[in-house]
Structures are given as C-alpha cells and as structure tokens.
Design a protein around this motif. Sequence first.
Motif, PDB file in Angstrom:
ATOM      1  N   LYS A 216       0.803  -1.221   0.000  1.00 15.12           N
ATOM      2  CA  LYS A 216       0.000   0.000   0.000  1.00 15.12           C
ATOM      3  C   LYS A 216       0.833   1.267   0.000  1.00 15.12           C
ATOM      4  N   ASP A 217       2.027   1.217   0.566  1.00 19.39           N
ATOM      5  CA  ASP A 217       2.852   2.421   0.649  1.00 19.39           C
ATOM      6  C   ASP A 217       3.947   2.462  -0.421  1.00 19.39           C
ATOM      7  N   ALA A 218       3.817   1.666  -1.477  1.00 18.45           N
ATOM      8  CA  ALA A 218       4.828   1.604  -2.526  1.00 18.45           C
ATOM      9  C   ALA A 218       4.854   2.897  -3.341  1.00 18.45           C
ATOM     10  N   SER A 219       6.071   3.316  -3.709  1.00 17.00           N
ATOM     11  CA  SER A 219       6.280   4.474  -4.584  1.00 17.00           C
ATOM     12  C   SER A 219       7.247   4.054  -5.673  1.00 17.00           C
ATOM     13  N   SER A 220       6.972   4.504  -6.899  1.00 18.71           N
ATOM     14  CA  SER A 220       7.823   4.126  -8.017  1.00 18.71           C
ATOM     15  C   SER A 220       7.951   5.261  -9.008  1.00 18.71           C
ATOM     16  N   PRO A 221       9.143   5.416  -9.607  1.00 15.58           N
ATOM     17  CA  PRO A 221       9.281   6.385 -10.697  1.00 15.58           C
ATOM     18  C   PRO A 221       8.870   5.756 -12.023  1.00 15.58           C
ATOM     19  N   PHE A 222       8.206   6.550 -12.835  1.00 11.02           N
ATOM     20  CA  PHE A 222       7.820   6.166 -14.184  1.00 11.02           C
ATOM     21  C   PHE A 222       8.586   7.075 -15.126  1.00 11.02           C
ATOM     22  N   LEU A 223       9.349   6.483 -16.055  1.00 10.96           N
ATOM     23  CA  LEU A 223      10.154   7.248 -16.998  1.00 10.96           C
ATOM     24  C   LEU A 223       9.454   7.255 -18.350  1.00 10.96           C
ATOM     25  N   ALA A 224       9.376   8.430 -18.968  1.00 15.65           N
ATOM     26  CA  ALA A 224       8.745   8.552 -20.277  1.00 15.65           C
ATOM     27  C   ALA A 224       9.487   9.600 -21.089  1.00 15.65           C
ATOM     28  N   ARG A 225       9.297   9.565 -22.403  1.00 12.28           N
ATOM     29  CA  ARG A 225       9.879  10.594 -23.265  1.00 12.28           C
ATOM     30  C   ARG A 225       9.171  11.914 -22.991  1.00 12.28           C
ATOM     31  N   SER A 226       9.895  13.005 -23.169  1.00 11.06           N
ATOM     32  CA  SER A 226       9.281  14.319 -23.026  1.00 11.06           C
ATOM     33  C   SER A 226       9.533  15.129 -24.288  1.00 11.06           C
ATOM     34  N   ASP A 227       8.637  16.044 -24.584  1.00 12.98           N
ATOM     35  CA  ASP A 227       8.843  16.942 -25.718  1.00 12.98           C
ATOM     36  C   ASP A 227       9.991  17.876 -25.405  1.00 12.98           C
ATOM     37  N   GLY A 228      10.988  17.909 -26.260  1.00 15.69           N
ATOM     38  CA  GLY A 228      12.114  18.808 -26.074  1.00 15.69           C
ATOM     39  C   GLY A 228      13.178  18.285 -25.128  1.00 15.69           C
ATOM     40  N   GLY A 229      12.896  17.257 -24.379  1.00 19.90           N
ATOM     41  CA  GLY A 229      13.875  16.682 -23.457  1.00 19.90           C
ATOM     42  C   GLY A 229      14.047  15.219 -23.759  1.00 19.90           C
ATOM     43  N   GLU A 230      14.981  14.618 -23.103  1.00 17.94           N
ATOM     44  CA  GLU A 230      15.194  13.202 -23.333  1.00 17.94           C
ATOM     45  C   GLU A 230      14.194  12.352 -22.569  1.00 17.94           C
ATOM     46  N   ALA A 231      13.934  12.745 -21.308  1.00 19.91           N
ATOM     47  CA  ALA A 231      13.024  11.938 -20.494  1.00 19.91           C
ATOM     48  C   ALA A 231      12.471  12.767 -19.349  1.00 19.91           C
ATOM     49  N   VAL A 232      11.344  12.329 -18.855  1.00 16.06           N
ATOM     50  CA  VAL A 232      10.774  12.895 -17.641  1.00 16.06           C
ATOM     51  C   VAL A 232      10.502  11.713 -16.717  1.00 16.06           C
ATOM     52  N   ALA A 233      10.868  11.865 -15.443  1.00 10.92           N
ATOM     53  CA  ALA A 233      10.616  10.823 -14.451  1.00 10.92           C
ATOM     54  C   ALA A 233       9.631  11.375 -13.439  1.00 10.92           C
ATOM     55  N   ILE A 234       8.540  10.669 -13.255  1.00 12.58           N
ATOM     56  CA  ILE A 234       7.516  11.066 -12.304  1.00 12.58           C
ATOM     57  C   ILE A 234       7.414   9.975 -11.255  1.00 12.58           C
ATOM     58  N   THR A 235       7.758  10.305 -10.005  1.00 10.39           N
ATOM     59  CA  THR A 235       7.665   9.344  -8.917  1.00 10.39           C
ATOM     60  C   THR A 235       6.329   9.551  -8.229  1.00 10.39           C
ATOM     61  N   MET A 236       5.570   8.469  -8.148  1.00  6.39           N
ATOM     62  CA  MET A 236       4.243   8.561  -7.558  1.00  6.39           C
ATOM     63  C   MET A 236       3.935   7.339  -6.719  1.00  6.39           C
ATOM     64  N   ASP A 237       2.960   7.493  -5.834  1.00  6.34           N
ATOM     65  CA  ASP A 237       2.499   6.370  -5.035  1.00  6.34           C
ATOM     66  C   ASP A 237       1.721   5.423  -5.940  1.00  6.34           C
ATOM     67  N   GLU A 238       1.879   4.136  -5.714  1.00 10.07           N
ATOM     68  CA  GLU A 238       1.213   3.146  -6.555  1.00 10.07           C
ATOM     69  C   GLU A 238      -0.232   2.884  -6.122  1.00 10.07           C
ATOM     70  N   GLN A 239      -0.597   3.196  -4.896  1.00 10.73           N
ATOM     71  CA  GLN A 239      -1.954   2.894  -4.399  1.00 10.73           C
ATOM     72  C   GLN A 239      -3.051   3.546  -5.270  1.00 10.73           C
ATOM     73  N   PRO A 240      -2.953   4.832  -5.636  1.00  7.52           N
ATOM     74  CA  PRO A 240      -3.996   5.399  -6.508  1.00  7.52           C
ATOM     75  C   PRO A 240      -4.075   4.702  -7.866  1.00  7.52           C
ATOM     76  N   LEU A 241      -2.927   4.271  -8.390  1.00  5.33           N
ATOM     77  CA  LEU A 241      -2.936   3.525  -9.651  1.00  5.33           C
ATOM     78  C   LEU A 241      -3.638   2.187  -9.482  1.00  5.33           C
ATOM     79  N   ASN A 242      -3.364   1.550  -8.360  1.00  4.00           N
ATOM     80  CA  ASN A 242      -3.989   0.266  -8.063  1.00  4.00           C
ATOM     81  C   ASN A 242      -5.495   0.428  -7.914  1.00  4.00           C
ATOM     82  N   ALA A 243      -5.934   1.500  -7.236  1.00  6.49           N
ATOM     83  CA  ALA A 243      -7.359   1.746  -7.038  1.00  6.49           C
ATOM     84  C   ALA A 243      -8.060   2.023  -8.352  1.00  6.49           C
ATOM     85  N   ALA A 244      -7.366   2.716  -9.256  1.00  4.70           N
ATOM     86  CA  ALA A 244      -7.969   3.047 -10.557  1.00  4.70           C
ATOM     87  C   ALA A 244      -8.107   1.795 -11.396  1.00  4.70           C
TER      88      ALA A 244
END
Length: 100
Positions: free
Chosen positions: A72-100
């Motif tokens: 329930k308290d897991a947090s993970s970074p998600f790496l994706a391509r960004s416009d104009g940059g090489e990558a964007v990393a967004i670290t978020m809690d996994e619980q809201p993703l799991n609930a969705a």
Amino acid sequence: MLEAAPSAMPPALSRQLLDSVGARVIVLDMHGTKRILAASDLPPAVDAVYDLRNPSFGDPSMHAIETMLAPKDASSPFLARSDGGEAVAITMDEQPLNAA
C-alpha cells in the motif's frame, strides 16, 4: 514545455504541478542533465522503476500486475519521453494507480 519551467519554481506552483499528476517528484532529464522540477516529501524507498520509453510487448501487462500486487505504501518512478527533453521521471504512489 517542461523545459521552460523556471529553475526556482514557487512552492505553490510546484505543489499545483505535483497535485495535477498525483506525483511526489518530477525530474526532467535533458541531454544528460537531471533537473528536479517539483518535489514534495520524498518516498523512503523506491519499489520499482517503470521505463515507458521503449516498452516491449509484455511490459504494460507486467507493470499492471506489479502495481496491483504492490504494498500500500509503494512508490515508483515512471520514466517517459518528453517533448524537447530526453526523459521525464515522475515518482508517484502506486496505491492510486492500483485503485484506478
């Protein structure tokens, strides 16, 4: 667009950016230089790293299963391509993703 963000973002704007995507930390990686765009309380540990820049056929399914099984308290970074940059990393809690 993210690379145009001010280097010293006002706390209210930083909080608004984080809240709009449900993130704890947003990092822009441009040409080998990492820049923290916004950060709130950092997670004590990172449970997994999901690199969405070059997913293989089975990656999305495996990521979904890992998220459903995460503590329930897991947090993970998600790496994706960004416009104009090489990558964007967004670290978020996994619980809201799991609930969705």
